[in-house]
Design an enzyme around this catalytic site. Structure first.
Site, short mmCIF file in Angstrom:
data_model
loop_
_atom_site.label_atom_id
_atom_site.label_comp_id
_atom_site.label_asym_id
_atom_site.label_seq_id
_atom_site.Cartn_x
_atom_site.Cartn_y
_atom_site.Cartn_z
N GLU A 1 -33.88 52.60 -57.08
CA GLU A 1 -33.15 52.58 -58.36
C GLU A 1 -33.22 51.13 -58.84
O GLU A 1 -32.53 50.27 -58.30
CB GLU A 1 -31.69 52.98 -58.15
CG GLU A 1 -31.49 54.39 -57.66
CD GLU A 1 -31.73 55.44 -58.73
OE1 GLU A 1 -31.95 55.07 -59.91
OE2 GLU A 1 -31.72 56.62 -58.38
N LYS B 1 -27.11 47.64 -45.67
CA LYS B 1 -26.90 46.21 -45.87
C LYS B 1 -26.42 46.01 -47.30
O LYS B 1 -27.17 46.19 -48.26
CB LYS B 1 -28.20 45.42 -45.69
CG LYS B 1 -27.93 43.91 -45.69
CD LYS B 1 -29.04 43.08 -46.30
CE LYS B 1 -29.05 43.06 -47.79
NZ LYS B 1 -27.92 42.37 -48.44
N TRP C 1 -24.54 44.22 -55.89
CA TRP C 1 -23.15 43.77 -56.00
C TRP C 1 -22.41 44.44 -57.16
O TRP C 1 -21.19 44.36 -57.24
CB TRP C 1 -23.11 42.24 -56.23
CG TRP C 1 -24.10 41.83 -57.29
CD1 TRP C 1 -25.38 41.42 -57.08
CD2 TRP C 1 -23.92 41.85 -58.70
NE1 TRP C 1 -26.02 41.18 -58.28
CE2 TRP C 1 -25.13 41.44 -59.30
CE3 TRP C 1 -22.85 42.18 -59.55
CZ2 TRP C 1 -25.32 41.35 -60.68
CZ3 TRP C 1 -23.03 42.09 -60.92
CH2 TRP C 1 -24.24 41.69 -61.47
N1 LIG Z 1 -31.12 51.24 -61.06
C1 LIG Z 1 -29.92 50.98 -60.61
O1 LIG Z 1 -29.17 51.90 -60.31
C2 LIG Z 1 -29.45 49.56 -60.46
C3 LIG Z 1 -28.14 49.34 -60.05
C4 LIG Z 1 -27.68 48.04 -59.91
C5 LIG Z 1 -28.53 46.98 -60.15
N2 LIG Z 1 -29.79 47.23 -60.52
C6 LIG Z 1 -30.70 46.12 -60.84
O2 LIG Z 1 -30.52 45.02 -59.90
C7 LIG Z 1 -30.59 43.76 -60.57
C8 LIG Z 1 -29.38 42.89 -60.33
O3 LIG Z 1 -28.87 43.05 -59.07
P1 LIG Z 1 -29.16 42.02 -57.89
O4 LIG Z 1 -29.19 40.62 -58.31
O5 LIG Z 1 -28.16 42.39 -56.85
O6 LIG Z 1 -30.62 42.41 -57.43
P2 LIG Z 1 -31.41 42.04 -56.10
O7 LIG Z 1 -32.55 42.97 -56.13
O8 LIG Z 1 -31.67 40.61 -55.93
O9 LIG Z 1 -30.38 42.40 -54.92
C9 LIG Z 1 -30.04 43.71 -54.60
C10 LIG Z 1 -29.98 43.85 -53.10
O10 LIG Z 1 -31.25 43.55 -52.57
C11 LIG Z 1 -31.12 42.59 -51.54
N3 LIG Z 1 -32.34 41.77 -51.49
C12 LIG Z 1 -32.62 40.62 -52.16
N4 LIG Z 1 -33.85 40.18 -51.83
C13 LIG Z 1 -34.36 41.06 -50.94
C14 LIG Z 1 -35.60 41.16 -50.24
N5 LIG Z 1 -36.56 40.25 -50.39
N6 LIG Z 1 -35.78 42.21 -49.41
C15 LIG Z 1 -34.81 43.15 -49.26
N7 LIG Z 1 -33.63 43.11 -49.89
C16 LIG Z 1 -33.40 42.08 -50.72
C17 LIG Z 1 -29.88 41.81 -51.87
O11 LIG Z 1 -29.37 41.20 -50.71
C18 LIG Z 1 -28.98 42.91 -52.42
O12 LIG Z 1 -28.38 43.58 -51.35
C19 LIG Z 1 -30.78 44.12 -62.00
O13 LIG Z 1 -32.13 44.02 -62.31
C20 LIG Z 1 -30.33 45.57 -62.13
O14 LIG Z 1 -30.86 46.33 -63.15
C21 LIG Z 1 -30.27 48.49 -60.67
#
Ligand SMILES: NC(=O)c1ccc[n+]([C@@H]2O[C@H](COP(=O)([O-])OP(=O)(O)OC[C@H]3O[C@@H](n4cnc5c(N)ncnc54)[C@H](O)[C@@H]3O)[C@@H](O)[C@H]2O)c1
Ligand SMILES: O=CCCC(=O)O
Length: 463
Positions: free
Chosen positions: A230, A155, A131
């Protein structure tokens, strides 16, 4: 069933978005797979032209897209406008790279043989995005995939699908066929399972938390998919005794408060040489208190809301934990939370006398908090910097080339930034070491993982 998209600054409903059924998702995966055979045969120059058209359309809708980003993610409008430019910079870069997917010839070990190496797209790519950069994380994946000749399905995060929907619509308006770039909406764990189990999907590309990244990696093993991750970071920023302190202050602020600290490469801990820590912390605090917190659609707001209650509680826990263990609050540590509405604001906070026993020095914060700690020798700074499982970005400030070379060689991070608080750019390889990820996005590296290498051996030729 619908996703309710709410503005995190006000709690107001922005829009409802239908959740795709499993059957619909399977249909889309099938269509993405079937359209691959046509798309990868489209010549690279034409693919490049379509990407350029897409970029122009996105720029044409810049204000509208920026407003959507702010409405669904809360980031200040100026940052959202910057994100649209950042997002199109990836499309522009890969529109050019599409024309530079080169093969090679290898001298054969027989006069009757010829050896040729070609590159081909991997197939249907499934992306899952977070997000915090709903536009840029989409284009950073879609543009190299489409440029390489892959088809693409995404997605987006449950709370920020509107930007993605608009970007996909604009891609279609630009002439990229509907089955070549598609989106689905749904919950991460459910859609993730369908993506990883599908034999149509040849590559998973993910940006988000380390926990989910590990899960996707495990689930992709059964079908041996290509995978790019990432993931989370815990960026150290080291300020040497000889650094330009005013410049280091401005760059620390630029890095730390991007998207209210909710950026994976945001500085998470600041290590200052003990002889300059008082001057640095005083100058830093003087600037940090000037930052305005509020609704990102209002004028001159620097810090928008925290995305949700979970993120807010984690940040507050880290501040309290640090204070209980002896940290001193130089500014901030005040917040407004309306749990019923789902709105959470944290004023930018600077903590001094932080040590490695505090959670904030070990866990990613994803919020507007700067913990300051000190070091005596550069070796000690590197040891502290490398002491977490993360390896995404590290920053250091020094005007001494020997110190700079030492930091560059010894910091275990994919992005090492010397006197620079803003290293991200489409022409550079973005990505992490250790548990911060696999693969790189951006630069010439960013298209590599969408390509297979095929080697052709021709025998029986006339000598
Ligand atoms: N390295 C990067 O470029 C980068 C960029 C943005 C965010 N992040 C990391 O993401 C975290 C915060 O973002 P967040 O809360 O959106 O993370 P998240 O991992 O919960 O969610 C990211 C995405 O993954 C999906 N998701 C959640 N659970 C899943 C599952 N079991 N299987 C498949 N997909 C699933 C979510 O719907 C969303 O689209 C932080 O730790 C941040 O560092 C990293
Ligand atoms: O948070 C993820 C991406 C940030 C960036 O590309 O600089």
């Amino acid at each position: 069933m619908k996703l309710k998209i709410k503005n995190p600054a006000t709690g107001q409903l922005v829009q409802e978005v239908p959740i795709n059924t499993e059957e619909e998702i399977q249909q889309k995966l099938k269509r993405g797979h079937e359209s691959f055979n046509n798309w990868f045969k489209v010549n690279a120059h034409y693919r490049s032209k379509l990407l350029k058209k897409w970029s122009n359309k996105v720029q044409g809708a810049k204000e509208e897209i920026a407003k959507t980003i702010t409405l669904e993610s809360g980031k200040p409008i100026q940052e959202s406008l910057n994100e649209v430019d950042y997002a199109t910079s990836y499309i522009d870069w890969y529109a050019e790279e599409a024309k530079r997917i080169y093969g090679r010839t290898i001298p054969a070990n027989s006069e009757s043989k010829r050896v040729i190496v070609t590159r081909q797209p991997v197939g249907l790519v499934a992306a899952i995005t977070p997000w915090n950069f709903p536009a840029a994380m989409m284009t950073r994946k879609a543009a190299p995939a489409l440029a390489a000749g892959c088809t693409f399905i995404i997605k987006p995060a449950e709370n920020t699908p509107l930007t993605t929907i608009k970007l996909v619509q604009l891609a279609h308006e630009a002439g990229i066929p509907e089955d070549v770039v598609q989106y689905v909406n749904g919950y991460g764990n459910e859609v993730g399972k369908l993506f990883t189990a599908s034999t149509y999907v040849k590559k998973i590309t993910f940006t988000g938390s380390t926990t989910v990244g590990k899960l996707l990696m495990k689930d992709s093993a059964d079908t041996v998919k290509h995978i790019s991750l990432e993931l989370g970071g815990h960026a150290p920023l080291i300020i040497s005794e000889d650094a330009d302190i005013d410049f280091a202050v401005s760059q620390t602020i630029a890095s730390k408060f991007r998207n209210a600290g909710q950026t994976c490469i945001c500085v998470n801990r600041v290590l200052v040489h003990e002889n300059i820590v008082d001057e640095f912390s005083e100058k830093l605090t003087k600037e940090v208190v000037k930052l305005k917190v509020g609704n990102g659609l209002e004028k001159d707001i620097n810090i928008g809301p925290i995305i949700n209650e979970k993120g807010f509680d984690k940040i507050i826990y880290q501040i309290n934990d640090a204070m209980q263990k002896g940290a001193e609050v130089l500014c901030g540590n005040n917040y407004n939370a309306n749990r019923d509405a789902g709105c959470f604001f944290i004023h930018p906070t600077v903590l001094k006398n932080v040590n490695e026993n505090m959670a904030i020095m070990q866990e990613e914060t994803f919020g507007p908090v700067i913990p300051l700690t000190t070091f005596k020798e550069i070796e000690e700074a590197v040891e502290i910097a490398n002491s977490t499982p993360y390896g995404l970005a590290a920053y250091f400030f020094t005007n001494d080339y020997r110190t700079g070379a030492y930091f560059h060689e010894n910091l275990d991070f994919g992005i090492v930034s010397w006197n620079d608080g803003a290293p991200s750019a489409a022409h550079t390889p973005f990505g992490g070491m250790k548990e911060s990820g696999l693969g790189r996005e951006g630069g010439i590296e960013g298209i590599e993982s969408y390509l297979e290498t095929k080697y052709l051996s021709i025998g029986g030729l006339k000598k």
